[in-house]
Scaffold this active site. Structure first.
Site, PDB file in Angstrom:
ATOM      1  CD  GLU A 153      62.013  85.157  64.233  1.00  0.00           C
ATOM      2  OE1 GLU A 153      61.845  86.223  63.613  1.00  0.00           O
ATOM      3  OE2 GLU A 153      61.093  84.503  64.705  1.00  0.00           O
ATOM      4  CG  HIS A 200      58.186  87.398  63.513  1.00  0.00           C
ATOM      5  ND1 HIS A 200      58.953  86.352  63.971  1.00  0.00           N
ATOM      6  CD2 HIS A 200      56.918  87.105  63.824  1.00  0.00           C
ATOM      7  CE1 HIS A 200      58.167  85.473  64.555  1.00  0.00           C
ATOM      8  NE2 HIS A 200      56.924  85.907  64.486  1.00  0.00           N
TER       9      HIS A 200
END
Lengths: 298, 413
Positions: free
Chosen positions: A214, A256
């Protein structure tokens, strides 16, 4: 063989009487992974699905051989639980809890480094070695085989949910996994992808590794450097999600907490470029993982 | 990470023994003249908004008379800084500056320890100073288990060439700032500039502070002061985003539902999992689709939460399709997702026969979800297709639906 978890792992679950921990305990036992003890202060003498519960980790260690601690306590108590496990001489600690205060994480990670303790997490959904039928955490739930079948591909994922989907892609490609690890979605975690690549390099049962990444952090940049200097010599297939975030104003957090872009570092396109230059197979589309795996292992 | 406005950060600094300029917060230009009189002397006026680089944005003004203070206040109250409308202005005494320094504390993610950065060249961008004059920037990595020792704080400044009484003063401010960092679970503390006045006082002329929202449970006094929800957006929340926050907070401990609006776009994006959502957004875009929003839901949300989020997503003007997708989960009850989505679709009188909807949900109680979606006439997939394939089907369905609309529209004429 696998990494982190095998049949020699002797597991204690801290916070075992909690709702989620108790459910995870049942699924883990059903899968065939032995859990030797549980700990919840004040609940000593009871049991959870047949696993004996102790008041302290020390008391559990006096009765059983334990080398792996699984932390399922609420965020405010994680710091103490990790120190308790380290204090009892346990060298491998897995932390499932999400939303652990950063300063607490900084402190227990510093202590773990000093004491030579390996940590996975916080905020990890689990680790699984299907060939050994060993797992910790919620990973796989009560339907483990849907995504996780034994094989020779290592999986490292920054996203809990994508640990399953990525392992399922490995299965769809006609292979299975040696060990799949959700490293935890927080910016401050114990074992980084490079730490795990090092273990996979030394595991004869792992023939290739797939990573799911990510935006944010330097994890992928570090992986690229590690591969470039010969630290990892097996095929590495990488996918980096979140390219769209580069078109948004800086400082926006998606995914996140760890997925924050700041000052140009941590951009997916940069990560992909560096990994590619280092010799990794970078998947443009997530589906490309299937063809890349077939290409490198077929 | 949750930000505190400058006046609140400065109050905390003051309580901890770090000198700050005398200040007054005004909420309208009409209060400017009286405030000026109370501060006796020249003043600085700053827009109280949770954004950095206010100087460059023209959101910091100076005034030497009451009339000028009012004029500057009027300018500031008419401004929008980094998408934030100015609703409060901080007026403070202007310092007589001899020197400007820089001091900050944050957590170095790579080293996993707190790091203190100090510079004898303050008042400008520290990254720039570091690039051009690295010898003027000092860094100190703190052992989190020991904390900061006073002598280390002095060493940091001493190595930058600071001596005498000033060394003691800067050392002391640094130690105090570290105690604020630890004591409030700060995420970032920054003083730029840290000013040495003509009468040799060290004063924090600016104060940037954000705290770790995961640690707010042990700082109830900070809860009311922080700007929650600002960490996910680059601008104030829109009405629909506020609605989505309300949907989430109505049942805060069961599952999550997050929503961020994009400029434009026509595909309602109802996706789950942090990583999965990132992947799916990219996948839609790379195949020519344009999501109207970003979302993340997960952790087995109850039906009302799914319903509420879906409704928010479908309410954005210009949304002409709905994409519901998630990675394979072992804890999300997909039948619950199905009920929530279907209820929202029906409530808004959306006909799935003409309004493109594609669902890819594989989890708990899949068979029931399949049945529910099929009864509602909604295209559903479990794990028979990949995430990339699901995104492709969505984009294709949009293309087909709206090409036909144009075609049939022409026929009608």
């Amino acid at each position: 063989m696998a990494i982190l978890l095998d049949r020699n792992s002797k597991i204690v679950i801290q916070g075992i009487t909690g709702r989620e921990a108790s459910m995870v305990t049942r699924h883990t036992l059903d899968y065939g992974t032995p859990i030797v003890a549980g700990v919840t202060p004040g609940k000593g003498g009871s049991d959870v699905h047949g696993v004996p519960v102790y008041d302290t980790v020390k008391a559990a260690c006096a009765e059983h051989e334990i080398n792996t601690a699984v932390v399922y306590v609420p965020p405010a108590f994680v710091y103490d639980a990790v120190l308790e496990a380290i204090g009892s001489g346990i060298k491998f600690i897995f932390i499932a809890t999400e939303n652990v205060p950063q300063l607490d994480a900084v402190k227990f990670l510093a202590l773990a480094r000093r004491e030579g303790v390996r940590i996975v997490g916080p905020n990890s959904v689990g680790i699984i070695s299907p060939g050994e039928r060993m797992k910790v955490g919620a990973i796989g739930g009560d339907n483990v085989e849907r995504c996780f079948v034994p094989g020779h591909v290592g999986v490292i994922s920054r996203s809990g949910g994508m640990t399953a989907e990525t392992s399922w892609m490995v299965k769809k490609a006609g292979f299975g996994v040696s060990t799949s690890i959700s490293i935890g979605g927080d910016p401050l975690i114990g074992s980084t992808p490079v730490d795990l690549l090092e273990l996979f390099e030394n595991d004869p049962d792992t023939h290739a590794v797939v990573t799911f990444s990510e935006p944010g952090t330097r994890f992928e940049e570090d992986m690229a450097e590690f591969v470039a200097r010969g630290g990892f010599t097996k095929p590495l297939i990488s996918f980096v999600a979140g390219r769209f975030t580069e078109t948004l104003p800086e400082g926006t957090v998606f995914g996140h907490a760890g997925a924050m872009i700041s000052g140009g570092t941590g951009k997916p396109s940069q990560k992909m470029k560096k990994l590619r230059e280092a010799g990794a197979y970078v998947a443009e589309q997530f589906d490309d993982i299937i063809t890349l795996l077939q290409q490198v292992l077929g | 990470m949750a930000r505190l406005l400058e006046d609140l950060s400065k109050n905390l600094f003051k309580q901890s023994g770090i000198p700050v300029p005398q200040n007054i917060v005004i909420t309208g230009a009409g209060e400017a003249e009286e405030a000026f009189a109370r501060l006796n002397g020249a003043v600085v006026l700053k827009a109280l908004v949770p954004v950095g680089k206010r100087g460059k944005a023209g959101a910091i003004k100076f005034a030497r008379s009451a009339a000028e203070a009012r004029e500057m206040a009027e300018q500031l109250f008419g401004m929008t800084v980094g998408f934030y409308r100015v609703e409060q202005v901080l007026m403070e005494e202007m310092l007589d500056i001899k020197e400007e320094y820089y001091l900050s504390i944050t957590i170095d993610k790579a080293n996993k320890t707190p790091v203190i950065i100090a510079s004898t060249k303050g008042g400008m961008d520290v990254e720039e100073v570091n690039r051009e004059h690295p010898e003027l920037v000092g860094k100190l990595w703190v052992d989190p288990l020991l904390g900061l020792c006073d002598y280390q704080a002095r060493e940091l400044w001493s190595e930058l060439g600071v001596t005498g009484r000033l060394l003691q003063k800067l050392g002391s401010v640094t130690s105090k700032l570290y105690r604020i960092f630890e004591g409030n679970d700060a995420y970032l503390l920054e003083i730029n500039p840290l000013v040495l006045t003509l009468d040799d006082q060290v004063v924090a002329a600016d104060a940037v502070m954000s705290v770790d929202d995961s640690a707010l449970f042990r700082h109830p006094q900070l809860l009311a002061k922080v700007q929650m929800g600002t960490e996910r957006a680059w601008r104030p929340l829109t009405e629909l985003e506020k609605e989505a926050v309300a949907v989430n907070e109505a049942d805060p401990y069961r599952g999550t539902a997050r929503y961020t609006e994009m400029d434009g776009g026509d595909i309602g994006f109802m996706c789950g999992g942090g990583g999965g959502s990132l992947l799916l957004f990219d996948a839609l875009r790379s195949q020519g689709g344009e999501p109207a929003n970003y979302s993340e839901f997960g952790g087995n949300p109850p039906e009302d939460k799914v319903y509420g989020l879906t409704k928010v997503i479908l309410s954005k003007p210009g949304v002409k399709g709905l994409f519901v997708a998630q990675n394979i989960t072992n804890n999300t009850q997909v039948d619950v997702v199905a009920r929530g989505v279907i209820r929202a679709v029906k409530d808004l009188n959306i006909d799935p026969a003409v309004f493109p909807i594609v669902v890819r949900e594989a989890g708990v109680n899949e068979a029931e979800a399949r049945e529910l979606f099929s009864e509602a006439g909604i295209e559903y997939y479990g794990d028979e297709i990949t995430l990339t394939e699901a995104a492709r089907k969505m984009v294709e369905k949009m293309a087909t639906a709206y090409r036909q609309e144009i075609a049939s529209g022409k026929e009608g004429r």
